[in-house]
Design an enzyme around this catalytic site. Structure first.
Site, PDB file in Angstrom:
ATOM      1  N   CYS A 101      38.969   1.132  15.607  1.00  0.00           N
ATOM      2  CA  CYS A 101      38.390   2.470  15.346  1.00  0.00           C
ATOM      3  C   CYS A 101      37.904   2.755  14.183  1.00  0.00           C
ATOM      4  O   CYS A 101      36.793   3.290  13.689  1.00  0.00           O
ATOM      5  CB  CYS A 101      39.783   3.206  14.917  1.00  0.00           C
ATOM      6  SG  CYS A 101      41.513   2.346  13.711  1.00  0.00           S
ATOM      7  N   HIS A 627      44.642   4.609  10.268  1.00  0.00           N
ATOM      8  CA  HIS A 627      43.815   4.592  11.259  1.00  0.00           C
ATOM      9  C   HIS A 627      42.200   5.681  10.896  1.00  0.00           C
ATOM     10  O   HIS A 627      42.337   5.962  10.259  1.00  0.00           O
ATOM     11  CB  HIS A 627      44.097   5.613  12.606  1.00  0.00           C
ATOM     12  CG  HIS A 627      43.260   6.328  13.883  1.00  0.00           C
ATOM     13  ND1 HIS A 627      42.909   5.348  14.990  1.00  0.00           N
ATOM     14  CD2 HIS A 627      42.707   7.511  13.915  1.00  0.00           C
ATOM     15  CE1 HIS A 627      42.107   6.295  15.329  1.00  0.00           C
ATOM     16  NE2 HIS A 627      42.041   7.493  14.658  1.00  0.00           N
TER      17      HIS A 627
END
Length: 718
Positions: A101, A627
């Site tokens: 990510c 994230h």
């Protein structure tokens, strides 16, 4: 079945379906162009990513639409592509290939740097490809990046898999395989660096001998530095992302000044936050009549236990070397700290007890410090099994006893004196409650006791092979021995005041303070801190050529010039010997008109150093992972979108300023205005073309002639 690679402590977001069957994150997802809009693309002369004409997606009428559950399933089908409909160019998600990510967020930011993406789509890069550069990757990174950019901007994919790009990076730079959690501030410079070397126009780099500034004017030294740099480095990356920093180092002794001008491709800005923290501790003084005291200490985040003792010493007027810092948990010592340990080992929720001891010498030949636990033992002969830890009660104690001449009776009397504030001593012999003693423990002239002493381990459980003999002889103990003070229920009820034992006073530092406002930092403050003069640490000294010694010199950065695309990294992660943390504060930064002219020291600079924001990388989570997502302004339509791996949703400029912002990408305002003019020209061309076509295909049944195309056009468009 799909396998999902998760890291320990990785954040998982659970989304709840709307009542109408839609998904919240898809509610604002950009809509696919309608049938008529596809015809407008044809009429406007759009020929795809590799053609000479580019379609301006801002000209098409868009509307928000929601995905049904079937649409969501289709989103993940077809080998990662949504071929059922076309998408707006640039609004293409990137599939997560396993902890990538951070890579995806960096790529989405770079994808919306219009000048670089236009260059990659125009195929000019192929003419400048440098496969012989030993510092490059034989052109493979440029090739795979160009392939990825074509996918993103083709307008035919809802998302794609950047597998080839990741494989190429992994093959040429295994340390940057991007399979583990990395950081975007590392991903972006790495991407720019490898692209630069693959596209370097310099085929043979000359040897350049660096010269000292020698007191020459800055403009001469700066031009020399930039010219020398360009002799070895010349690419589209240098053209777009690189500029010069001035670095001034001053010797504290001889006042020698060294000035260098160094190229940079991004600014890594520190955050002006307090480098201190508050920690509550319980102070346990040595005089038994004094109650423990709770204090709120201000200690350095990057400090050690010694710093905590120094802060406490200033409040209680006891030398810091006569303190032992402990972590008390479940009525026992969870940890006894060494003075050199970092304060990062202490969490805010930990119960820290600091004990005063009579001597600062741990090797004092006269005494040794022993830990004691209070334990509630039932009447009757004790069994030979370990005693459960839940029988511990009260606060543990540290007690100084004679090192070589401590008998059972001596220890008993010292404990009675230490606990005199909350233990009642019987007034007559008849009031004593004799504790039962194990048959294995030898004794001689034993008096009556209200508690018994037994050797234990650090968890408060009996140690059978080490016994405390009540025989008048010195005990066989060391400074590693833990001792349990066993109380029967009857003796505890009659002589032990549990309330008094757990009472403590509040120091003035514990008084309620007015509520502090939430910390908000301005980007301007970060820039000022970056350019503030600082002294180098003793572990990173500067070699002074005049003194011929390493010195703790002062160093200062100044901005000499700025690039067309300015990348700013906010240093949210802090690491040092004692402390690791993520700084979760809101940094407010402008989305328009970031004026940096006041920071440029080059008086002859002709550039208008005012910038508009075009992309942001976000980080959610803590040190253990987290994230990454991105906001980016589409280079074609000028609208903001949110990129979360495969998902792309509509957004706005007002949404991008959050506590998660981590890397900011700014574009020089003059370039942004130029791109707006280009978009306006495309809209005008589109309108003229549409009107012209309408006149040729006038049909009273079709308003304004929109969508009036031939059967051939229909077939080609579909």
């Amino acid at each position: 079945m799909r396998l999902i690679c998760l890291l320990k402590f990785q954040l998982i977001v659970i989304e709840e379906k709307n009542e109408d069957g839609t998904w919240p994150r898809q509610a604002k997802r950009y809509s696919h162009p309608s049938f008529c809009e596809l015809k407008r693309v044809k009429l406007a002369g759009y020929t795809g990513a590799s053609g000479s004409s580019t379609y301006d997606s801002s000209s098409q009428a868009t509307s928000t639409s929601s995905y049904t559950s079937n649409s969501v399933n289709n989103f993940y089908s077809n080998n990662g592509y949504d071929r059922s409909n076309s998408s707006k160019p640039g609004l293409c998600g990137l599939a997560n290939l396993g902890n990538t990510c951070f890579m995806n967020s960096a790529l989405q930011c770079m994808s919306n740097v219009g000048r670089l993406t236009d260059y990659m789509l125009s195929n000019v890069w192929e003419k400048e490809l440098n496969k012989e550069n030993p510092l490059g990757m034989r052109g493979e990174i440029a090739n795979t990046y160009a392939e990825l950019i074509r996918d993103i901007w083709s307008g035919h994919k809802s998302y794609t898999m950047p597998r080839n790009f990741k494989i190429a990076v992994s093959r040429f730079a295994p340390q940057c395989s991007w399979h583990e959690q990395q950081f975007p501030q590392e991903a972006m410079p790495f991407l720019l660096d490898v692209l630069h070397e693959d596209l370097n126009r310099i085929r043979k780099k000359p040897y350049i001998e660096l010269k000292d500034s020698g007191g020459r004017p800055d403009k001469i030294v700066a031009k020399e530095a930039w010219d020398n740099y360009k002799k070895r480095n010349d690419s589209v990356i240098i053209d777009i992302f690189h500029a010069l920093l001035k670095s001034t180092v001053r010797c504290p002794d001889c006042e020698k000044i060294s000035v260098t001008f160094d190229p940079f491709c991004y600014l890594s800005l520190p955050l002006p936050i307090k480098k201190e923290r508050q920690k509550k501790v319980i102070w346990v003084p040595l005089p038994p009549e004094k109650k423990p005291m709770q204090l709120n200490l201000t200690v350095p985040k990057a400090g050690s236990i010694r710093d905590l003792c120094s802060a406490l010493s200033a409040q209680v007027d006891v030398p810091s070397d006569r303190m032992v810092v402990t972590d008390v948990y479940n009525h026992r010592f969870h940890k006894i700290f060494n003075v050199d340990e970092g304060l990062n080992n202490i969490l805010d929720r930990d119960d820290i007890f600091v004990y005063e001891i009579p001597s600062s010498d741990i090797d004092d030949p006269a005494t040794m410090i022993l830990p004691f636990y209070l334990r509630n033992k039932k009447n009757g002969a004790p069994d030979q099994n370990s005693v459960p830890s839940q029988l511990l009660f009260g606060y543990p104690m540290l007690l100084a006893v004679p090192r070589y001449s401590c008998t059972y009776e001596t220890m008993h009397q010292l404990l009675l004196r230490r606990m005199s504030r909350f233990v009642k001593i019987p007034e007559s012999l008849d009031d004593w409650v004799e504790e039962p003693i194990d048959d294995e423990i030898p004794f001689a002239n034993r008096g009556k006791r209200i508690f018994a002493l037994r050797a234990t381990n650090k968890f408060g459980k009996d140690v059978i092979d080490t016994l405390l003999a009540d025989d008048g002889k010195p005990l066989r103990i060391t400074n590693q021995t833990y001792i349990a003070v066993d109380w029967s229920n009857e003796a505890k009820d009659r002589f032990f005041d549990e309330k008094a034992a757990e009472e403590f006073e509040d120091h003035d530092s514990m008084k309620a303070r007015p509520g502090q406002k939430k910390t908000v930092i301005q980007l301007d403050d970060c820039l000022k801190l970056f350019m503030k003069e600082e002294q180098l640490s003793d572990k990173d000294p500067w070699y002074c050529p005049d003194c011929e010694q390493h010195k703790q010199a002062t160093k200062k950065f100044d901005l000499w010039s700025l690039p067309d695309i300015l990348i700013i990294h906010l240093k949210r992660f802090s690491y040092n010997k004692y402390w690791r943390e993520k700084i979760d504060v809101l940094v407010e930064f402008p989305t328009h008109d970031l004026d940096l002219r006041k920071y440029i020291i080059n008086e002859e600079s002709n550039e208008c150093d005012v910038y508009d924001l075009i992309a942001v990388t976000n980080h959610y989570g803590g040190l253990g992972g987290g994230h990454y997502t991105a906001y980016a302004m589409n280079k074609d339509d000028g609208s903001w979108y949110y990129f979360d791996d495969s998902s792309v949703t509509a957004s706005s400029a007002e949404s991008v300023v959050t506590k998660a912002a981590y890397v900011l990408v700014y574009q020089r305002k003059s370039l942004n205005q130029s791109r707006k003019s280009q978009r306006a020209n495309k809209v005008q061309t589109f309108t003229e073309t549409t009107n012209s076509t309408s006149m040729k295909h006038s049909d009273p049944n079709i308003p304004n002639g929109v969508g009036a195309v031939s059967e051939e056009d229909d077939m080609e468009t579909n």
